[in-house]
Scaffold this active site. Structure first.
Site, short mmCIF file in Angstrom:
data_model
loop_
_atom_site.label_atom_id
_atom_site.label_comp_id
_atom_site.label_asym_id
_atom_site.label_seq_id
_atom_site.Cartn_x
_atom_site.Cartn_y
_atom_site.Cartn_z
N ASP A 133 5.24 -0.78 -2.20
CA ASP A 133 3.96 -0.76 -2.19
C ASP A 133 3.71 -0.14 -0.82
O ASP A 133 3.89 -0.24 -0.43
CB ASP A 133 2.85 -0.38 -3.22
N GLU B 113 5.46 3.23 3.54
CA GLU B 113 5.21 4.84 4.16
C GLU B 113 5.75 4.57 5.42
O GLU B 113 6.85 4.98 6.76
CB GLU B 113 5.02 6.51 3.72
N ASP C 179 2.32 8.40 -6.80
CA ASP C 179 0.79 8.40 -7.78
C ASP C 179 0.97 9.88 -8.28
O ASP C 179 -0.12 10.80 -7.37
CB ASP C 179 -0.43 8.20 -6.55
C1 GLC Z 1 -0.56 2.95 -4.98
C2 GLC Z 1 0.68 2.90 -5.74
C3 GLC Z 1 0.68 2.90 -7.23
C4 GLC Z 1 -0.52 1.45 -7.72
C5 GLC Z 1 -1.92 1.29 -6.78
C6 GLC Z 1 -2.16 -0.11 -6.12
O1 GLC Z 1 -1.37 4.23 -5.01
O2 GLC Z 1 1.44 4.17 -5.87
O3 GLC Z 1 1.63 2.27 -8.29
O4 GLC Z 1 -0.66 0.95 -8.26
O5 GLC Z 1 -1.62 1.47 -5.11
O6 GLC Z 1 -1.64 -0.99 -5.86
#
Ligand code: GLC
Length: 803
Positions: free
Chosen positions: A411, A414, A489
């Site tokens: 995650d 980017e 998200d």
């Molecule tokens: C980001 C991710 C989400 C995750 C969060 C905490 O917002 O996109 O899926 O739950 O981080 O890790």
């Protein structure tokens, strides 16, 4: 003065200092490479890579720079191409079996014709460039003409309708928490688009990792332009017999995934976060008690010690190995998140090691790239450095080999940063870029993909020959080789349900079939009806996971009252029944490069409207038309030409027009193409719960001939790469008096099931006789007005039914 700030180039579309190629003064042709040179130091190199893939590369220097791309699959091989290259007064003409490419001497414009002489693509201003004084190099740009009815598709995770004409887009991986329809750029950077015009198709892949821009007839409705504020004008043209053929060309170049383990196509439950251990156990036990099939449970960032990657919070999870093993006994795989930010902490071994080895990114003048994410101030590995990737891969030993996690979720790659307006690294950050040092301007868009690559290599190294599940939020063209993905998200809203549908179809045709959305929405609490409709959509998405931010009510399948729980259960059960079809679609995707999810136009180009958005295909034979609005209990759908069966009721529809179909909350409108064979499994709680003893082949009557496939292997492991799989090809042939089902398959692998239960659907006439491999059989029974069932050995070759 030209504005070359980050966004400035957007405005420099046709600035006064623009330069174009001059007149062609020489050309040279050798070994499928044609190089044309203009009188103002501009060169175009055309490379015939296969008979359908042609590369166009420009330079305004006396040389072409070092040739390297993260997007191109190292397995891609240039093929021999039959071609002729001629020159006349006005142009150089390259003729292949599929294409005629004209390079005009005047400004080196490129016009491309198909074999019948139809013009399919032509340069408008063609290649042009600007010097980039601030950073060096060029701002490179290409513009081509658009025909009035030409449609365009692709470009990754954009939220617009499928036909992207009339829009402008940017690719610059961005953490867009709570994005909206039209938010752009988003998380992924896929520089690939399709053109469709009067049944003629082609694709363009702009191989440039800088921030890229696309104007698809927005500024001027008859002009397509794409540009980047750095790097090369280097694009690939794919000729396709149809849109699916264009997909196949693109994935031939950028790669396909390996087979996932079958469990990774099962239902998965996630939240930010399930902790402590007792909560994880409670959720998984409830899943079994409620008899909701589920294969995986996720650990979000709170399993870590202060968000330090590769550590555990031992108060919340005192014995992770034991927990993972208990979950395994109950049929659950455990998947955990790993982010790129490594906390600055001199008592933290990962940080100390990364620092000592020099694997963290640095700013231009030397300091480390420091930024804030979940753990606070962090340094970030440079995943474009092969040594750093190897180090990163090694970090997974404990999580995978020792503790037994089955998958890793990447995650924030980017890469995302908190508290800075750009939400990412400053542009001066340095990257290794496989030995060709670059700034973040060039490496930003590939960072997430290289993280997923390193993660995938690490997990595979320690997974003991098991296939991993890798999920990544960001990625670049070619990311499908390493990882699955989700759309980021999103919000618990009806609008986002529809966006999830548009984005997954688009990702799939952009090379990334293994995709899904946060079911129910990540932000906010969905109402029960929305959750039900979202699960029903997810049934058709290769990646099938509920996820929520956890700062609102609960979002488990049983969270919305018993009526909704029953509907959700039924939908997830349906997913498990369809698993062999889905697995087959995945296999076919890895072999043919054709996407698993497809907008309607991709499967029926001769009659479909280019603008059908609310429906989608899973593979060749299954058309789904989810419900996207509240309180809707019937909906208008378009079925392409041919006959279609409603999966649930087996009612037959003669396509080529619109229908109004029932869509009560309990029902997902989806249809099977007549003539298809759809393999299904019995009900199960998770993959591997029971050994599959019988596979049901739902075989739908149609006049004429239809081909289907069915792939089966050990459901995990790599033996399939050595031939331990069975791929059956079914051909149905129907007429007024007979229906024939033929099977052929590769020998040498015996699946766990020895029999098929075959259901012939659409047989309402009385049956005279049935022959199985030449022998008459009476062992069949009519189970419904139009359904006849029989059990046969899995090795049968032909069943003939006469009526
Ligand atoms: C980001 C991710 C989400 C995750 C969060 C905490 O917002 O996109 O899926 O739950 O981080 O890790």
């Amino acid at each position: 003065m030209i504005d070359i700030s980050e966004e400035g180039l957007m405005n420099v579309v046709y600035g006064p200092q623009e330069k174009h190629p001059g007149e062609m003064v020489s050309f040279n042709e050798t070994d499928q490479v044609i190089t044309c040179s203009a009188d103002n130091e501009c060169h175009l190199r055309i490379e015939l890579l296969t008979s359908k893939i042609v590369r166009f590369r420009y330079t305004v220097k006396p040389y072409f720079p070092h040739d390297f791309s993260y997007a191109i699959d190292p397995k891609f091989k240039k093929e021999h191409v039959n071609y002729e290259c001629n020159v006349d007064e006005q142009r150089v003409i390259i003729k292949t079996d599929y294409l005629e490419i004209h390079i005009l001497k005047h400004k080196m414009f490129v016009h491309i014709y198909d074999a019948e002489g139809n013009l399919i693509s032509s340069d408008e201003k063609g290649f042009h460039w600007e010097e980039n004084h601030e950073y060096g190099g060029e701002n490179v740009k290409m513009s081509k003409s658009i025909f009035p009815e030409q449609a365009f598709y692709g470009l990754g995770d954009k939220t617009t309708l499928q036909n992207i004409k009339g829009n402008r887009f940017t690719n610059w991986g961005s953490d867009e928490f709570g994005f909206k329809a039209g938010t752009d750029p988003l998380y992924k950077n896929i520089n690939f688009l399709y053109s469709y015009y009067k049944g003629k198709t082609f694709g363009l892949y702009f191989d440039n990792s800088f921030r890229t821009f696309y104007d698809i007839g927005q500024e001027r409705k008859d002009i397509l332009s794409f540009w980047a504020n750095g790097g090369e004008m280097d694009y690939y043209f794919f000729y396709g017999d149809d849109l699916l053929d264009v997909s196949a060309q693109y994935t031939q170049l950028t790669g396909v995934p390996e087979m996932p383990p079958l469990w990774a196509l099962g239902y998965q439950q996630c939240k930010w976060s399930y902790f402590p251990e007792s909560n994880v156990m409670e959720i998984t036990e409830r899943m079994r008690a409620e008899k909701i099939p589920c294969d995986a449970i996720y650990l979000d960032i709170d399993y870590m010690d202060g968000f330090r990657c590769f550590t555990w919070n031992k108060e919340r999870f005192p014995d992770p190995k034991q927990m993972v093993s208990n979950l395994k006994t109950n049929g659950f795989k455990t998947v955990a998140i790993i982010d790129p930010g490594i906390k600055i902490d001199f008592d933290y071994s990962v940080f100390k090691e990364g620092l000592a080895k020099g694997y963290f990114c640095r700013r231009m003048d030397g300091p480390y790239m420091q930024g804030k994410v979940w753990p606070g101030e962090c340094y970030f590995p440079d995943f474009t450095n092969p040594e750093a990737r190897e180090w990163w891969a090694g970090l997974f030993q404990e999580l995978i080999e020792d503790i037994g996690l089955a998958g890793i979720w990447n995650d924030m790659n980017e890469p995302a940063l908190f508290d800075v307006p750009s939400k990412t690294f400053p542009l001066d950050v340095r990257h290794h870029y496989e030995g060709h040092p670059s700034s973040h301007r060039k490496a930003h868009n590939v960072y997430g993909m290289q993280m997923a690559r390193a993660t995938s290599e690490g997990v595979k190294k320690f997974a003991g020959n098991k296939r991993p599940l890798i999920i990544t939020r960001s990625g670049f063209s070619g990311m499908q080789r390493f990882s699955s993905t989700w759309t980021g998200d999103n919000l618990a809203s009806w609008e986002h349900l529809y966006l999830a549908h548009l984005q997954t179809l688009r990702l799939s045709i952009s090379g990334v079939s293994f995709c899904g959305s946060d079911i129910g929405g990540f932000i906010d609490q969905p109402e029960g009806e929305l959750y039900v409709r979202w699960i029903q959509l997810g049934v058709f998405h290769p990646f099938f996971r509920t996820h929520s931010s956890g700062d609102h009510g609960s979002q488990e399948p049983w969270s919305f009252g018993s009526k909704n729980t029953a509907i959700v259960r039924k939908a997830i059960e349906l997913r498990y029944k369809l698993l062999p079809y889905l697995y087959t679609c995945f296999y076919e995707h890895t072999i043919t490069g054709r996407p698993m999810l497809r907008p309607v136009i991709f499967n029926s180009t001769d009659d479909a409207d280019v603008n059908i958005n609310e429906e989608g295909f899973l593979g060749e034979h299954l058309l789904f038309s989810p419900v996207f609005q509240k309180n809707i209990r019937s909906k208008k759908i378009y079925l392409p030409k041919g006959k279609w069966y409603d999966y649930e009721s087996t009612e037959v529809f003669e396509g080529g027009k619109m229908f109004i179909v029932r869509a009560p909350l309990t029902k997902i409108p989806f249809f099977i193409r007549a003539g298809a064979v759809i393999p299904t499994f019995p009900k199960m709680q998770y993959v591997g719960e029971k050994v599959i003893k019988t596979v049901t082949l739902k075989t739908y009557f149609a006049e004429g001939e239809t081909t289907s496939g069915f792939y089966m292997d050990d459901l995990d492991g790599y033996q399939y790469q050595e031939g331990a799989y069975r791929y059956s090809r079914f051909i149905t042939k129907g007429s007024g008096s007979t229906f024939v089902l033929g099977q052929s398959f590769n020998k040498g692998y015996e699946p766990s099931f020895h029999n098929y239960r075959i259901q012939f659907i659409g047989l309402s006439s009385e049956i005279q006789n049935i022959h199985i491999d030449g022998v008459e059989s009476k062992e069949y029974r009519r189970v419904h007005d139009n359904k006849v069932e029989l059990i046969v050995k899995n090795s049968f070759t032909e069943i003939i039914i006469q009526f």
